[in-house]
Scaffold this active site. Structure first.
Site, PDB file in Angstrom:
ATOM      1  N   CYS A 113     -44.168 -67.379   0.124  1.00  0.00           N
ATOM      2  CA  CYS A 113     -43.553 -67.758   1.373  1.00  0.00           C
ATOM      3  C   CYS A 113     -42.186 -68.588   1.042  1.00  0.00           C
ATOM      4  O   CYS A 113     -41.106 -68.198   1.671  1.00  0.00           O
ATOM      5  CB  CYS A 113     -44.210 -68.690   2.258  1.00  0.00           C
ATOM      6  N   LYS A 125     -44.931 -69.333  12.096  1.00  0.00           N
ATOM      7  CA  LYS A 125     -44.313 -68.291  11.687  1.00  0.00           C
ATOM      8  C   LYS A 125     -45.624 -67.272  11.207  1.00  0.00           C
ATOM      9  O   LYS A 125     -46.562 -67.711  10.604  1.00  0.00           O
ATOM     10  CB  LYS A 125     -43.436 -68.116  10.506  1.00  0.00           C
ATOM     11  N   ASP A 156     -44.743 -74.501   4.692  1.00  0.00           N
ATOM     12  CA  ASP A 156     -46.261 -74.250   4.456  1.00  0.00           C
ATOM     13  C   ASP A 156     -47.013 -75.418   3.817  1.00  0.00           C
ATOM     14  O   ASP A 156     -47.915 -74.887   3.186  1.00  0.00           O
ATOM     15  CB  ASP A 156     -46.565 -72.860   4.049  1.00  0.00           C
TER      16      ASP A 156
HETATM   17  C1  C5J Z   1     -47.640 -68.724   1.604  1.00  0.00           C
HETATM   18  C2  C5J Z   1     -49.410 -67.109   1.063  1.00  0.00           C
HETATM   19  N1  C5J Z   1     -47.250 -69.970   2.227  1.00  0.00           N
HETATM   20  N2  C5J Z   1     -49.353 -67.409  -0.155  1.00  0.00           N
HETATM   21  N3  C5J Z   1     -48.656 -68.049   2.035  1.00  0.00           N
HETATM   22  O1  C5J Z   1     -47.258 -68.605   0.405  1.00  0.00           O
HETATM   23  O2  C5J Z   1     -50.018 -66.391   1.696  1.00  0.00           O
END
Ligand code: C5J
Length: 233
Positions: A163, A130, A25
Site C-alpha cells: 500500500c 480505501k 494503514d
Molecule cells: C497494505 C496489504 N496496507 N499488504 N495492505 O499494504 O495488503
C-alpha cells in the site's frame, strides 16, 4: 527554503500549507494477530516496531499544526467494493469478510479494521477509507489534496512494498512531490522494504525521496513559520 536531509538529495520543503503527512494503514488488521496480515500467512510482529516513530512524526506534525491524512484499507460489509479477484486471492483459510478474532476480516467498522489506538486520528485530521492498495484508487484523495493546495507528501505506514509504494507511485504520477520516511514504514519482508527504498530513490529519485524520521523532525523543529491550522476532513 528549509530542506530535509534525504536521498538521493535534500528534499526542499514547500511554501505554507502545502505539506502533509500521510499515514498508511496502521491498522490492527495488518499489525495484530488475527487480522488480514496474519490470515495471509505473515508474521505481523515486525510491523509493530515502527509505531513509536510514527507517533513521534504525528506529534511533530500536530505541534506544527500541519495537515495529517490517515488511510484505512477496508471494505463495506456487503463487499460490494471488493473485486472478486481481491476476495479470492491468497487462498487463505480466513478471507476478506470472514469472521476472525477481531471481527470480520478487513471490513470497515470492525474492531480489527481500526487504526492502532496509540496512533488514532484526532479531531481535524483526515481519515480516508480505501478499497484498494493505492490510496488514490476509488477515493477522493486527489481532490482533497488539490482543494487544500497540498503538493508535498511525507509518507509512512505499512506495508512498504504494497500500500505504501502503490500510493507513492500513484501520487508521483499525479505530480505530487513524495518522500518516504525510511524508519516509519515496514514490511513483512525485510528484503522487500530494502528494495522499495532503493527503487524509490534510484535514477535521481524516479518515484521520490527517502529520509530518516529524525531528519524530518529536525527540519520541522522549531515549528515551521508557515504552519497552518489543522484541516478538517
Ligand atoms: C497494505 C496489504 N496496507 N499488504 N495492505 O499494504 O495488503
Amino acid at each position: 527554503m528549509p530542506t530535509i536531509t534525504a536521498q538521493p538529495y535534500d528534499f526542499s520543503l514547500p511554501q505554507p500549507g502545502k505539506l502533509a503527512l500521510v499515514v498508511i494503514d496502521m491498522q490492527r488488521d495488518f499489525i495484530e494477530d488475527g487480522g488480514f496480515g496474519e490470515a495471509l500467512g505473515n508474521d505481523v510482529r515486525p510491523l509493530r516496531g515502527i509505531v513509536p516513530t510514527v507517533k513521534k512524526l504525528l506529534d511533530a506534525f500536530r505541534a506544527c499544526k500541519l495537515p495529517i491524512i490517515h488511510t484505512i484499507e477496508g471494505h463495506s460489509p456487503d463487499l460490494s467494493d471488493c473485486p472478486p479477484a481481491k476476495l479470492i486471492r491468497g487462498r487463505s483459510a480466513l478471507k476478506i469478510g470472514d469472521q476472525g478474532p477481531m471481527g470480520r476480516i478487513l471490513i470497515l467498522g470492525e474492531p480489527g479494521n481500526a487504526i492502532l489506538p496509540e496512533l488514532a486520528p484526532v479531531d481535524g485530521e483526515i481519515v480516508l477509507t480505501k478499497p484498494g492498495k493505492g490510496a488514490f484508487c476509488n477515493t477522493k484523495l486527489e481532490s482533497i489534496l488539490r482543494e487544500r493546495g497540498i503538493t508535498h507528501l511525507l509518507i509512512t505506514g505499512v506495508t512498504t512494498e504494497v500500500c505504501v509504494q502503490t500510493t507513492m507511485r500513484e501520487a508521483n504520477d499525479r505530480g505530487f512531490e513524495c518522500l518516504l520516511i525510511e524508519d516509519a514504514t515496514e514490511s513483512y519482508f525485510p528484503e522487500f522494504k530494502k528494495a522499495t527504498l532503493e527503487m524509490v530513490r534510484a535514477q535521481g529519485g524516479i518515484v521520490g525521496w527517502t529520509a530518516k524520521a529524525e531528519d524530518v523532525i529536525a527540519a520541522l523543529s522549531p515549528p515551521m513559520p508557515f504552519s497552518t491550522s489543522t484541516i478538517s476532513s
